[in-house]
Design an enzyme around this catalytic site. Structure first.
Site, PDB file in Angstrom:
ATOM      1  N   GLU A 114       0.917  -1.169  -0.204  1.00 64.41           N
ATOM      2  CA  GLU A 114       0.162   0.213   0.147  1.00 64.41           C
ATOM      3  C   GLU A 114       0.916   1.766  -0.186  1.00 64.41           C
ATOM      4  OE1 GLU A 114      -2.687   0.073   3.191  1.00 64.41           O
ATOM      5  OE2 GLU A 114      -4.059   2.246   2.969  1.00 64.41           O
ATOM      6  N   GLY A 167      -8.625   5.402   7.303  1.00 62.15           N
ATOM      7  CA  GLY A 167      -9.211   5.441   7.867  1.00 62.15           C
ATOM      8  C   GLY A 167      -8.643   4.114   9.383  1.00 62.15           C
ATOM      9  N   THR A 181      -2.255   3.636   8.578  1.00 63.45           N
ATOM     10  CA  THR A 181      -1.636   5.359   7.566  1.00 63.45           C
ATOM     11  C   THR A 181      -0.117   4.432   7.221  1.00 63.45           C
ATOM     12  OG1 THR A 181      -1.108   7.534   7.609  1.00 63.45           O
ATOM     13  CG2 THR A 181      -0.086   6.111  10.230  1.00 63.45           C
ATOM     14  N   GLN A 182       0.465   5.167   5.490  1.00 66.60           N
ATOM     15  CA  GLN A 182       2.092   5.290   5.380  1.00 66.60           C
ATOM     16  C   GLN A 182       2.225   6.088   5.172  1.00 66.60           C
ATOM     17  OE1 GLN A 182      -1.052   2.144   5.305  1.00 66.60           O
ATOM     18  NE2 GLN A 182      -1.724   3.733   3.604  1.00 66.60           N
TER      19      GLN A 182
END
Ligand SMILES: Nc1nc2c(ncn2[C@@H]2O[C@H](COP(=O)(O)OP(=O)(O)OP(=O)(O)O)[C@@H](O)[C@H]2O)c(=O)[nH]1
Ligand SMILES: [Ca+2]
Length: 495
Positions: free
Chosen positions: A173, A202, A205-206
């Site tokens: 991702e 939601g 987080t990356q």
């Protein structure tokens, strides 16, 4: 009579050679124009690809298009259309799995209309599920498999080329988001410095960027060779640190066993909502942290107190900096080199910062504005923004505070580095997100080596060839005219 004959002799149109050359010129021009027209017609033939982003909060369908002849050229793939699936993310259908597939119907019907029918069979469809499904898999793998089978069964019925539905990893991702923003910025092809990618969903987080320092932990390191250049990329995905799950963590941390009321500084004064304990403690992100003992079906009243400083302290407690086995860490013991270069921050980073008017503010100004914003009474906020969904509106004080804390205290974007973050939604008409990078990778549209390109672009080649043809013809005509003069004079002398 002699004059007439002389005029006839002078007129070039009576010479068969010149007539022949003129015919040739006309034919050459027709050939050039036809070639250019045919060439342009093939360029207008587009190919298409569909990617479904099955996120934790909702699913979005992206349709991409690119000129059929130019698959490997960079920057050719563009977003043609997006469709937001009604309702929540596919992971929310675990109690009635067959509805997960059906929920995609409207958007897939739209895809059928947007893509020319004769291209349907060769149009690939990919579904990638992210953190919502990762969490469901953690809780119950059978249920997450059933949800995936439901969407798979539904997508296979469509006339497109179905390529699979799977849960993508956090590394994928992050990496595909980084590929997307750099592909859309044309950084690979032109061997420019790359931009880092910050994605706030939601449920996860990356953070992904190229680091000149060694990436000490193998699970955070990815190597790419793209267009003949090597990239050593750092990436990490924090599960449970997307903004919805972070909020659940924050609520759970403030709720004490047996509480029937929660006074929350991250919500506006006057905010008053009855919520179930289950909505907080039912999340694996909360149970993992050791959920507060609670009546399983009980309710609590969520009351806002609107205090940015206290909210900031509550949010800071979500980031654990007490241990780090590496040279340096972001938080929760995760290795991270110092942030380097510029960054594109998209999805909820953009939604929230854009609403709060903080996309161009300094870190200090942003903190100050959050103090003012959080202190506004809930009734006044609702009156000021009647068109904004109440759920989003109620959460901006928390979300803004969470974003500032994650970026400053989590990733270590200091005041000096704050302006390196660009809050963006789109780049050149295409959304920033992992889907485009995912499709480019799976269709092999980004080659490892730079493709051999002709020295001239196509339009330049056609123009130069046309100009030289005309020049050559003009020279030929001139030469013919010059060389034919003595002949004309001679013929006059004979007469
Ligand atoms: N304020 C606001 N929030 C939004 C909007 N669209 C989505 N969100 C919220 O922003 C957060 C992130 O949204 P997405 O990026 O779609 O998240 P997701 O892909 O479903 O989640 P992940 O699986 O964790 O990536 C979620 O909490 C959404 O509810 C919007 O237009 N405005
Ligand atoms: Ca997402």
């Amino acid at each position: 009579m002699a004059d007439q004959r002389e005029m006839k002799e002078k007129s070039p149109w009576h010479r068969p050679l010149i007539i022949f050359i003129t015919v040739l010129i006309v034919l050459a021009i027709i050939a050039l124009v036809t070639t250019a027209v045919v060439q342009n017609r093939t360029l207008q033939k587009y190919k298409y690809g569909i990617v479904l982003d099955a996120g934790s909060s909702h699913t979005a369908v992206y349709i991409y298009e690119w000129p059929a002849e130019k698959e490997n050229n960079t920057g050719m793939v563009q977003q043609k259309h997006t469709c937001d699936v009604k309702g929540k993310g596919i992971s929310s259908y675990y109690t009635s799995v067959e509805k997960a597939g059906l929920s995609l119907r409207d958007c897939m019907e739209e895809a059928k209309e947007k893509i020319p029918t004769w291209r349907h069979r060769e149009t690939p469809v990919y579904l990638g599920a992210t953190a919502g499904m990762r969490l469901l898999r953690k809780m119950n793998e059978t249920l997450s498999d059933q949800v995936l089978s439901s969407v798979e069964g539904f997508l296979q019925v469509y006339p497109f080329m179905y390529q699979g539905a799977r849960i993508i990893s956090g590394q994928e991702e992050g990496a595909y988001g980084w590929i997307t923003v750099n592909y859309l910025s044309d950084n690979f092809h032109r061997a420019l410095p790359t931009i880092g990618a910050l994605d706030l969903g939601g449920a996860s987080t990356q953070i992904t960027f190229v680091s000149r320092r060694e990436v000490e932990s193998p699970e955070n390191s990815i190597h790419f060779r793209l267009y003949g250049n090597d990239y050593d990329v750092y990436t990490h995905s924090f599960l449970c640190y997307g903004k919805d799950q972070a909020l659940k963590q924050a609520l759970a941390q403030q709720l004490k066993p047996g509480d029937t009321q929660l006074h929350d500084p991250c919500f506006h004064r006057g905010y008053n909502q009855t919520k179930t304990w289950e909505s907080v403690t039912g999340s694996p992100c909360v149970s993992a942290q050791g959920s507060p003992a609670s009546p399983p079906h009980g309710n609590f009243t969520h009351l806002g107190t609107g205090n940015a400083a206290l909210c900031r302290s509550a949010v800071r407690r979500l980031f654990n900096s007490s241990h780090c086995q590496w040279g340096r860490c972001s938080f929760n013991g995760v290795f991270q080199p110092p942030v380097e270069g510029t960054f594109g921050a998209f999805s909820a980073f953009y939604f929230v910062m854009n609403f709060l008017n903080l996309t161009s503010a300094t870190l200090e100004d942003s903190k100050e504005k959050m103090v003012q914003y959080c202190s506004r009474p809930w009734a006044e906020v609702k009156l000021s923004y009647p068109s904004i969904k109440e759920k989003y509106l109620a959460e901006y004080c928390f979300s803004g505070t969470y974003i500032l804390t994650l970026l400053e205290n989590g990733y270590n974007f200091t005041s000096g580095k704050w302006s390196d973050i660009n809050f963006i939604k789109k780049i050149g008409g295409s959304d920033a997100g992992w889907t485009l990078g995912y499709m480019l990778n799976l269709t092999n549209m980004i080659p490892a080596e730079a493709p051999d390109t002709p020295p001239l672009p196509h339009a330049g080649y056609v123009t130069i060839m046309a100009l030289f043809s005309l020049l050559l013809t003009a020279l030929l005509l001139l030469a013919c005219k010059l060389f034919s003069r003595p002949a004309c004079t001679q013929s006059k002398q004979i007469i």
